[in-house]
Design a protein around this motif. Sequence first.
Motif, PDB file in Angstrom:
ATOM      1  N   GLU A 103      17.768  -8.031  33.467  1.00 51.01           N
ATOM      2  CA  GLU A 103      18.937  -8.474  34.272  1.00 51.01           C
ATOM      3  C   GLU A 103      20.101  -9.155  33.616  1.00 51.01           C
ATOM      4  O   GLU A 103      21.382  -8.883  34.219  1.00 51.01           O
ATOM      5  CB  GLU A 103      18.614  -9.024  35.480  1.00 51.01           C
ATOM      6  CG  GLU A 103      17.796  -8.196  36.240  1.00 51.01           C
ATOM      7  CD  GLU A 103      17.261  -9.051  37.827  1.00 51.01           C
ATOM      8  OE1 GLU A 103      17.395  -8.546  38.564  1.00 51.01           O
ATOM      9  OE2 GLU A 103      16.637 -10.206  37.549  1.00 51.01           O
ATOM     10  N   LYS A 104      19.831  -9.877  32.503  1.00 53.05           N
ATOM     11  CA  LYS A 104      20.720 -10.537  31.638  1.00 53.05           C
ATOM     12  C   LYS A 104      20.499 -10.501  30.156  1.00 53.05           C
ATOM     13  O   LYS A 104      19.247 -10.525  29.744  1.00 53.05           O
ATOM     14  CB  LYS A 104      20.860 -12.030  31.997  1.00 53.05           C
ATOM     15  CG  LYS A 104      21.598 -12.231  33.695  1.00 53.05           C
ATOM     16  CD  LYS A 104      21.710 -13.775  33.831  1.00 53.05           C
ATOM     17  CE  LYS A 104      22.442 -14.018  34.822  1.00 53.05           C
ATOM     18  NZ  LYS A 104      22.115 -13.483  36.203  1.00 53.05           N
ATOM     19  N   VAL A 105      21.799 -10.449  29.451  1.00 51.32           N
ATOM     20  CA  VAL A 105      21.292 -10.434  27.847  1.00 51.32           C
ATOM     21  C   VAL A 105      22.577 -10.858  27.304  1.00 51.32           C
ATOM     22  O   VAL A 105      23.552 -11.207  27.849  1.00 51.32           O
ATOM     23  CB  VAL A 105      21.348  -8.514  27.569  1.00 51.32           C
ATOM     24  CG1 VAL A 105      22.650  -8.231  27.644  1.00 51.32           C
ATOM     25  CG2 VAL A 105      20.945  -8.745  26.002  1.00 51.32           C
ATOM     26  N   VAL A 106      22.204 -11.641  26.097  1.00 56.87           N
ATOM     27  CA  VAL A 106      23.308 -12.390  25.147  1.00 56.87           C
ATOM     28  C   VAL A 106      23.791 -11.192  24.204  1.00 56.87           C
ATOM     29  O   VAL A 106      23.232 -10.393  23.776  1.00 56.87           O
ATOM     30  CB  VAL A 106      22.826 -13.707  24.546  1.00 56.87           C
ATOM     31  CG1 VAL A 106      22.624 -14.364  25.613  1.00 56.87           C
ATOM     32  CG2 VAL A 106      21.494 -13.315  23.735  1.00 56.87           C
ATOM     33  N   ALA A 107      25.054 -11.297  23.828  1.00 55.80           N
ATOM     34  CA  ALA A 107      25.577 -10.547  22.760  1.00 55.80           C
ATOM     35  C   ALA A 107      26.875 -11.149  22.271  1.00 55.80           C
ATOM     36  O   ALA A 107      27.423 -12.033  22.710  1.00 55.80           O
ATOM     37  CB  ALA A 107      26.204  -9.246  23.451  1.00 55.80           C
ATOM     38  N   ASN A 108      27.067 -10.919  20.860  1.00 55.34           N
ATOM     39  CA  ASN A 108      28.011 -11.211  20.206  1.00 55.34           C
ATOM     40  C   ASN A 108      29.234 -10.596  20.415  1.00 55.34           C
ATOM     41  O   ASN A 108      29.253  -9.478  20.511  1.00 55.34           O
ATOM     42  CB  ASN A 108      27.642 -11.088  18.625  1.00 55.34           C
ATOM     43  CG  ASN A 108      28.718 -11.702  17.576  1.00 55.34           C
ATOM     44  OD1 ASN A 108      29.946 -11.765  17.711  1.00 55.34           O
ATOM     45  ND2 ASN A 108      28.262 -12.532  16.553  1.00 55.34           N
ATOM     46  N   PRO A 109      30.237 -11.312  20.648  1.00 48.81           N
ATOM     47  CA  PRO A 109      31.806 -10.737  21.294  1.00 48.81           C
ATOM     48  C   PRO A 109      32.161  -9.753  20.271  1.00 48.81           C
ATOM     49  O   PRO A 109      33.139  -8.866  20.607  1.00 48.81           O
ATOM     50  CB  PRO A 109      32.835 -12.055  21.187  1.00 48.81           C
ATOM     51  CG  PRO A 109      32.200 -13.039  20.644  1.00 48.81           C
ATOM     52  CD  PRO A 109      30.424 -12.823  20.794  1.00 48.81           C
ATOM     53  N   ARG A 110      31.875  -9.757  18.717  1.00 48.82           N
ATOM     54  CA  ARG A 110      32.089  -8.906  18.019  1.00 48.82           C
ATOM     55  C   ARG A 110      31.805  -7.550  18.183  1.00 48.82           C
ATOM     56  O   ARG A 110      32.097  -6.388  17.626  1.00 48.82           O
ATOM     57  CB  ARG A 110      31.698  -9.238  16.344  1.00 48.82           C
ATOM     58  CG  ARG A 110      32.529 -10.603  15.917  1.00 48.82           C
ATOM     59  CD  ARG A 110      32.107 -10.702  14.435  1.00 48.82           C
ATOM     60  NE  ARG A 110      30.867 -10.957  14.385  1.00 48.82           N
ATOM     61  CZ  ARG A 110      29.990 -11.150  13.122  1.00 48.82           C
ATOM     62  NH1 ARG A 110      30.679 -11.310  12.014  1.00 48.82           N
ATOM     63  NH2 ARG A 110      28.880 -11.503  13.229  1.00 48.82           N
ATOM     64  N   PHE A 111      30.556  -7.396  19.019  1.00 56.70           N
ATOM     65  CA  PHE A 111      29.932  -6.206  19.319  1.00 56.70           C
ATOM     66  C   PHE A 111      30.061  -5.901  20.796  1.00 56.70           C
ATOM     67  O   PHE A 111      29.436  -4.986  21.195  1.00 56.70           O
ATOM     68  CB  PHE A 111      28.401  -6.235  19.065  1.00 56.70           C
ATOM     69  CG  PHE A 111      27.978  -6.725  17.246  1.00 56.70           C
ATOM     70  CD1 PHE A 111      29.108  -6.353  16.495  1.00 56.70           C
ATOM     71  CD2 PHE A 111      27.081  -7.357  16.945  1.00 56.70           C
ATOM     72  CE1 PHE A 111      28.700  -6.590  15.006  1.00 56.70           C
ATOM     73  CE2 PHE A 111      26.770  -7.587  15.791  1.00 56.70           C
ATOM     74  CZ  PHE A 111      27.547  -7.286  14.733  1.00 56.70           C
ATOM     75  N   CYS A 112      31.254  -6.297  21.329  1.00 56.60           N
ATOM     76  CA  CYS A 112      31.500  -5.917  22.800  1.00 56.60           C
ATOM     77  C   CYS A 112      32.907  -5.457  22.704  1.00 56.60           C
ATOM     78  O   CYS A 112      33.686  -5.913  21.904  1.00 56.60           O
ATOM     79  CB  CYS A 112      31.428  -7.324  23.519  1.00 56.60           C
ATOM     80  SG  CYS A 112      29.800  -8.110  23.802  1.00 56.60           S
ATOM     81  N   VAL A 113      33.273  -4.378  23.763  1.00 56.97           N
ATOM     82  CA  VAL A 113      34.406  -3.992  23.775  1.00 56.97           C
ATOM     83  C   VAL A 113      34.625  -4.231  25.325  1.00 56.97           C
ATOM     84  O   VAL A 113      33.851  -3.466  26.235  1.00 56.97           O
ATOM     85  CB  VAL A 113      34.647  -2.541  23.313  1.00 56.97           C
ATOM     86  CG1 VAL A 113      35.933  -2.062  23.781  1.00 56.97           C
ATOM     87  CG2 VAL A 113      34.435  -2.713  21.833  1.00 56.97           C
TER      88      VAL A 113
END
Length: 334
Positions: A103-113
């Motif tokens: 239901e929740k996950v963490v991600a690097n903003p460089r790999f987000c759009v």
Amino acid sequence: MKAIYFEKFGTRDVLQFGDRPEPIPQNNELLIDVERSSVNFVDIRERQGTYNRPETHVGGIQLPHVSGLQAVGKVVAAASEGDKVWIGKKVVAYTPNGGGYAEKVVANPRFCVEIPESANADLFAALPNQGLTAYLLLTASTQIQSGESVLVQGASGGVGSLAVQIAKILGAGEVIGTASTSEKLDFIRSLGADDAVDYTHDDWPQRVLESTGGLGVDVLLESIGGDIFEQNFECLAPFGRYIIFGSTRGPGQPFAPRRLMQKSQTMTGFYLPVFLAKPELIHAGMEFLVKATLEEKLRPSIAKVLPLSQTAEAHRLLEDREVQGTILLDTTNV
């Protein structure tokens, strides 16, 4: 939070559905409330323990593990003060360390759009891992030149179905996809492929040669392995580039590299996690995929959307080759 995880390697039976600690964003990470995730063949290999075997040389994973390499959802927290501008935004994220089956996950903003609030989460959840693989195969492992011919093995799958479309967007000429059933061949043609060939027939390389006027293909994307690996050379053109990114049927027989000299051909291996060393390429790929999807030049093919709790069924469908396109997990309907 609810998640799918496993505490030992094995068959689909090791997948558990239950409560796991909510991830805490570290360093420059964002915390995302997941709306959709998706299933990749990599997830199956993780579950089987393939990447933890010494001969694979890729480092493995730690148990217990939550798989899931991509997600769409809303950013609800950020570790860095400078990244708090992301909070409240809907994003598509590549999550190379896993965690998307939750239901929740963490991600690097460089790999987000960022994507529009109104964007269809299903389309974008199919993009990151499979789309990045398809994009980087055609832009980093090689660079498609205008008018070049491309053969995509297993073109009805998640990566293959995107590779057919991306090759066309990048200016390829003849694009040929392979599959194992008439239904899948029709699906490949619907993606814009110029021809579709059944690789279960012994004469399939001849069909590819006929489709290219006897020249063979300039670029060949291989993900099947086994006997198909060897047959590929029958329809690879002089100066052709052979790119391996999978082997669902096994690695095949040993290969003598000097044979590439006969037609000045090249062979390249591809493994997406290696590109983490070049985050600018991943970011460029994510932006390309999102832009092309928003402009409706690229349309990811959704095979099925299942509740998160039915992830084992998603693995079965993928293992049994019963899908065309990508299987999604609905984390709002656990």
